[in-house]
Scaffold this active site. Sequence first.
Site, PDB file in Angstrom:
ATOM      1  N   LYS A 213       0.793  -1.091  -0.072  1.00 49.71           N
ATOM      2  CA  LYS A 213       0.228   0.243  -0.068  1.00 49.71           C
ATOM      3  C   LYS A 213       1.039   1.483  -0.016  1.00 49.71           C
ATOM      4  O   LYS A 213       0.661   2.145  -0.855  1.00 49.71           O
ATOM      5  CB  LYS A 213      -0.923  -0.244   1.340  1.00 49.71           C
ATOM      6  CG  LYS A 213      -1.711   1.577   1.383  1.00 49.71           C
ATOM      7  CD  LYS A 213      -2.270   0.857   2.700  1.00 49.71           C
ATOM      8  CE  LYS A 213      -3.708   2.560   2.330  1.00 49.71           C
ATOM      9  NZ  LYS A 213      -3.892   2.480   3.641  1.00 49.71           N
ATOM     10  N   GLU A 219       9.909  -4.796   5.355  1.00 50.32           N
ATOM     11  CA  GLU A 219      10.618  -6.474   3.960  1.00 50.32           C
ATOM     12  C   GLU A 219      10.011  -6.335   2.769  1.00 50.32           C
ATOM     13  O   GLU A 219      11.429  -6.807   2.153  1.00 50.32           O
ATOM     14  CB  GLU A 219       9.159  -6.308   4.740  1.00 50.32           C
ATOM     15  CG  GLU A 219       9.589  -7.322   6.229  1.00 50.32           C
ATOM     16  CD  GLU A 219       9.157  -5.803   7.433  1.00 50.32           C
ATOM     17  OE1 GLU A 219       8.925  -4.942   6.853  1.00 50.32           O
ATOM     18  OE2 GLU A 219       9.526  -5.870   8.472  1.00 50.32           O
ATOM     19  N   GLY A 285      -4.926  -1.691   4.720  1.00 50.29           N
ATOM     20  CA  GLY A 285      -3.719  -2.880   4.230  1.00 50.29           C
ATOM     21  C   GLY A 285      -5.131  -4.329   4.705  1.00 50.29           C
ATOM     22  O   GLY A 285      -5.360  -4.733   4.288  1.00 50.29           O
ATOM     23  N   ARG A 286      -5.389  -4.421   5.701  1.00 51.14           N
ATOM     24  CA  ARG A 286      -6.144  -5.853   6.478  1.00 51.14           C
ATOM     25  C   ARG A 286      -7.391  -5.305   5.877  1.00 51.14           C
ATOM     26  O   ARG A 286      -7.978  -6.754   5.890  1.00 51.14           O
ATOM     27  CB  ARG A 286      -6.192  -5.319   7.618  1.00 51.14           C
ATOM     28  CG  ARG A 286      -6.309  -4.858   8.653  1.00 51.14           C
ATOM     29  CD  ARG A 286      -6.029  -4.578   9.722  1.00 51.14           C
ATOM     30  NE  ARG A 286      -6.861  -3.622  10.774  1.00 51.14           N
ATOM     31  CZ  ARG A 286      -5.558  -1.977  11.389  1.00 51.14           C
ATOM     32  NH1 ARG A 286      -4.622  -1.948  10.386  1.00 51.14           N
ATOM     33  NH2 ARG A 286      -6.387  -1.562  11.766  1.00 51.14           N
ATOM     34  N   GLU A 371      -4.931  -6.119  14.510  1.00 46.49           N
ATOM     35  CA  GLU A 371      -4.441  -4.452  14.532  1.00 46.49           C
ATOM     36  C   GLU A 371      -5.202  -4.145  14.193  1.00 46.49           C
ATOM     37  O   GLU A 371      -5.660  -3.195  14.791  1.00 46.49           O
ATOM     38  CB  GLU A 371      -3.694  -5.042  12.928  1.00 46.49           C
ATOM     39  CG  GLU A 371      -2.839  -4.174  12.312  1.00 46.49           C
ATOM     40  CD  GLU A 371      -2.164  -4.310  11.444  1.00 46.49           C
ATOM     41  OE1 GLU A 371      -2.226  -3.744  10.153  1.00 46.49           O
ATOM     42  OE2 GLU A 371      -1.394  -4.390  11.405  1.00 46.49           O
ATOM     43  N   HIS A 402      -6.106 -32.779  17.509  1.00 43.15           N
ATOM     44  CA  HIS A 402      -5.460 -33.631  18.297  1.00 43.15           C
ATOM     45  C   HIS A 402      -4.249 -32.445  18.769  1.00 43.15           C
ATOM     46  O   HIS A 402      -3.189 -33.474  18.885  1.00 43.15           O
ATOM     47  CB  HIS A 402      -4.678 -34.533  17.192  1.00 43.15           C
ATOM     48  CG  HIS A 402      -5.549 -35.762  16.576  1.00 43.15           C
ATOM     49  ND1 HIS A 402      -5.582 -36.908  17.172  1.00 43.15           N
ATOM     50  CD2 HIS A 402      -6.420 -35.614  15.289  1.00 43.15           C
ATOM     51  CE1 HIS A 402      -7.309 -37.412  16.720  1.00 43.15           C
ATOM     52  NE2 HIS A 402      -7.002 -36.317  15.564  1.00 43.15           N
ATOM     53  N   LYS A 535       8.735  -0.668  14.285  1.00 45.51           N
ATOM     54  CA  LYS A 535       9.684  -0.550  12.358  1.00 45.51           C
ATOM     55  C   LYS A 535      10.779   0.839  12.841  1.00 45.51           C
ATOM     56  O   LYS A 535      12.262   0.284  12.096  1.00 45.51           O
ATOM     57  CB  LYS A 535       8.511   0.212  11.986  1.00 45.51           C
ATOM     58  CG  LYS A 535       8.195  -0.816  11.339  1.00 45.51           C
ATOM     59  CD  LYS A 535       6.522   0.402  10.142  1.00 45.51           C
ATOM     60  CE  LYS A 535       5.263  -0.765  10.099  1.00 45.51           C
ATOM     61  NZ  LYS A 535       4.124  -0.554   9.058  1.00 45.51           N
TER      62      LYS A 535
HETATM   63  O1  F6P Z   1       3.212  -2.459   9.992  1.00 41.23           O
HETATM   64  C1  F6P Z   1       1.773  -2.878   9.376  1.00 41.23           C
HETATM   65  C2  F6P Z   1       0.954  -2.807   8.094  1.00 41.23           C
HETATM   66  O2  F6P Z   1       1.060  -1.463   7.884  1.00 41.23           O
HETATM   67  C3  F6P Z   1      -0.678  -3.255   7.922  1.00 41.23           C
HETATM   68  O3  F6P Z   1      -1.147  -3.042   8.223  1.00 41.23           O
HETATM   69  C4  F6P Z   1       0.537  -2.962   6.498  1.00 41.23           C
HETATM   70  O4  F6P Z   1      -0.760  -4.465   5.947  1.00 41.23           O
HETATM   71  C5  F6P Z   1       1.534  -4.260   6.179  1.00 41.23           C
HETATM   72  O5  F6P Z   1       2.125  -3.031   7.500  1.00 41.23           O
HETATM   73  C6  F6P Z   1       1.839  -3.601   4.819  1.00 41.23           C
HETATM   74  O6  F6P Z   1       1.923  -2.563   4.200  1.00 41.23           O
HETATM   75  P1  F6P Z   1       1.924  -2.037   3.128  1.00 41.23           P
HETATM   76  O7  F6P Z   1       1.064  -2.456   2.471  1.00 41.23           O
HETATM   77  O8  F6P Z   1       2.037  -0.758   3.211  1.00 41.23           O
HETATM   78  O9  F6P Z   1       3.276  -2.697   2.874  1.00 41.23           O
END
Ligand code: F6P
Length: 571
Positions: A213, A219, A285-286, A371, A402, A535
Amino acid sequence: MTSVPARLPVDATTTSAWGSLTELSKNLQPDLRGWFAADPARAQRMSHQAADLHVDLSKNLLDDEVLASLLTLAEEVGLAERRDAMFAGEHINVTEDRAVLHTALRRPSDEPLTVDGQDVTADVADELAKVYAFAEKVRSGEWTGVTGEPVRTIVNIGIGGSDLGPVMAYEALEPYVAAGLECRFVSNIDPTDVAQKTADLDPTTTLFIVASKTFGTLETLTNARLARDWLWRSLVAAGAIEDSEEGRADAVAKHFVAVSTALDKVEAFGIDPENAFGFWDWVGGRYSVDSAIGTSLAVAIGPDAFAEFLGGFHAMDEHFRTTSFESNVPVLMGLLNVWYVNFRDAHTHAVLPYAQQLHRFPAYLQQLTMESNGKSVRWDGTPVTSDTGEVFWGEPGTNGQHAFYQLIHQGTRTIPADFIAVANPAYPLADAVGDGGAVAAGADVHGLFLANFFAQTKALAFGKTADEVRAEGVAEDLVSAKVFSGNRPTTSILAPALTPAVLGQLVALYEHITFVQGVVWGIDSFDQWGVELGKKLALEIAPAVAGDEAALAAQDPSTAALITKYRALRA
Ligand code: F6P
C-alpha cells in the site's frame, strides 16, 4: 459529510445495557443442556442466514435476556449510525482522518458513491478493469517474459495485508486456479523466504507482483530488490538478457508489476506506472484483499471468479447494512464477542475451519481482528473504559483436535470458538474399503470429517457428567479426569461449498464483526499506530547489528548485550 465526525465515542460502560449485562452475567448459570431441554426450538430460533452462510448461535452462553441487553447496547452506543457513516464514506478513521470504504471495493459499478468530491465507484471500476485486463493477458499467454515465454509462476511480494489476504484466498480457492499457473508468496524479510521461493523457479516464466500500500515497507522493498537481483542474475546466466542497463530494464518491465497507493514510489523502484495497479488511502491494508492487492488472485482464478468473490463480499455488506439487528449475523457475532470479552472473562477466540483449504484463514483473521481492535485508547484519544481486542487463533479441524482442543474442552478458561464448514468438498473422496467397523466400505470421507465438526461442538456444549462417566464403568478415582463440563461456547457456520462468493462472504462477515466490537469499545478499528515503534527501532538498531559501535553504545544494556552476543555468534 466527509469531515471528521464530531461525535465522541459513547462510553459503553456507562450505558444502561452495560449495567444490565453486568448483573445478568453475575447471575447467569450457563446450562446448555437445560436450555435446550426447556426450549427445543432454541437451535432454530438462534440460527440465521446471512447470504449463503447458515449461522447457528444456539450453543453460545446466552439467554433471551442477555441477547436483549446486547441488542440494547448496540443501540446505546450508536452502532447503526456508525455503520451508516462508514458506508457513506465519512472519515471514521479519525486518527488518520480517512474514510473507511473497503465496502466500496465491491459495490456494484452502477451505484455511484461520491466521497471527498470523488466518484469512488467509478474509480474502483476503472482500476478493476485494469486488473482484469492484465489478468486476461497473463492467463492467455499474451503477456510474455523477455524470451517470449508465457508466465507460469506469479510471486507476490508483500507483507501483512498485502500478503495475508492474497495467500489465504489463493489457498482457499485453489480448485479455481488455472491449470499451468502457480502463485507463491514472499513476505518475510528473513532471506530464507525469498531464497526458498525462488530456488526452483525458471526466471523466464516468472512474474513478480510487488504489493505494498505504502511502497515504503522495509520487508517488501528489501524482498523486491532481492527478487530483482535474482531475476537479473538468473536471466543473464540463462543467456536470456544482456548484462546491461537495457537488459535489466527490459527484465523489470516484463517480469515486475506493482500494486500500491504510492505510484510515484513504484516508478522510483523502476516499475513502469503502466504496469502498476492502484488503490486508495481509504482501503486499510488488512481490508484490501478485494482491491488491486488481490491481483495475484485475480490472475490465478480469473476475472469471472474474482468478480464472484467481490459479489460475496457485497452480499454480506448488504446483510450487515440492511438486516435488523435481531437477525444481523455480524452484529450478533460482534456483540457475542463483547459479551465474552467484557462479561465472561474470555481472553481469546478460536476460529476452527473444518476445510483444509481455509488453513490460512485464522492467520488472516489475526491481522484483521488484532490489528484493528488491539487498542487502549478510544477514537477521541481518551483511555478505553473496558478490555478490548481478544486474541484470535486457530488451525483447521481435525488437526487442532489432536493438538490443542484438550484445553478448550477441559481447561480453566472460556474460549469461544467459531466452527466453519462447507457441505460440498472440492475433493469428494470415498473410502472404498472402510475399516471394517465404524467406517463403512464406500464411506464419504467428507461426511466423516464433518462428523467431527458436529461431535466437537456437541461435546463442548453438553459435555459428559460424572454419572455418565461412571455409567461407562470408569474407576471412581479416574471419574473427575474424564468429566467434561460442557457449556463451552461455539458458533457453527455452514456454507454450501467454498466458492469464491462464499469466501467473500466469510471475509466480509469477520470484517463487520470486528467493526461492531470496535464501535462498542469506542476505538478506531482502522488505524495501527502500535506497529510503528518497532519498525522505527529496527532501522535505528540495524547499524548496531552491522557493527557500528556508537549505535551499539546507544542501546539499553539488555539490547546491547543481545546484539553483542549475536555479533559474536554470527559467522
Ligand atoms: O505494519 C503493519 C502494516 O502497516 C499493515 O497494516 C499493512 O497491511 C502492512 O504493514 C503492509 O503495509 P504495506 O502494504 O504498505 O506494505
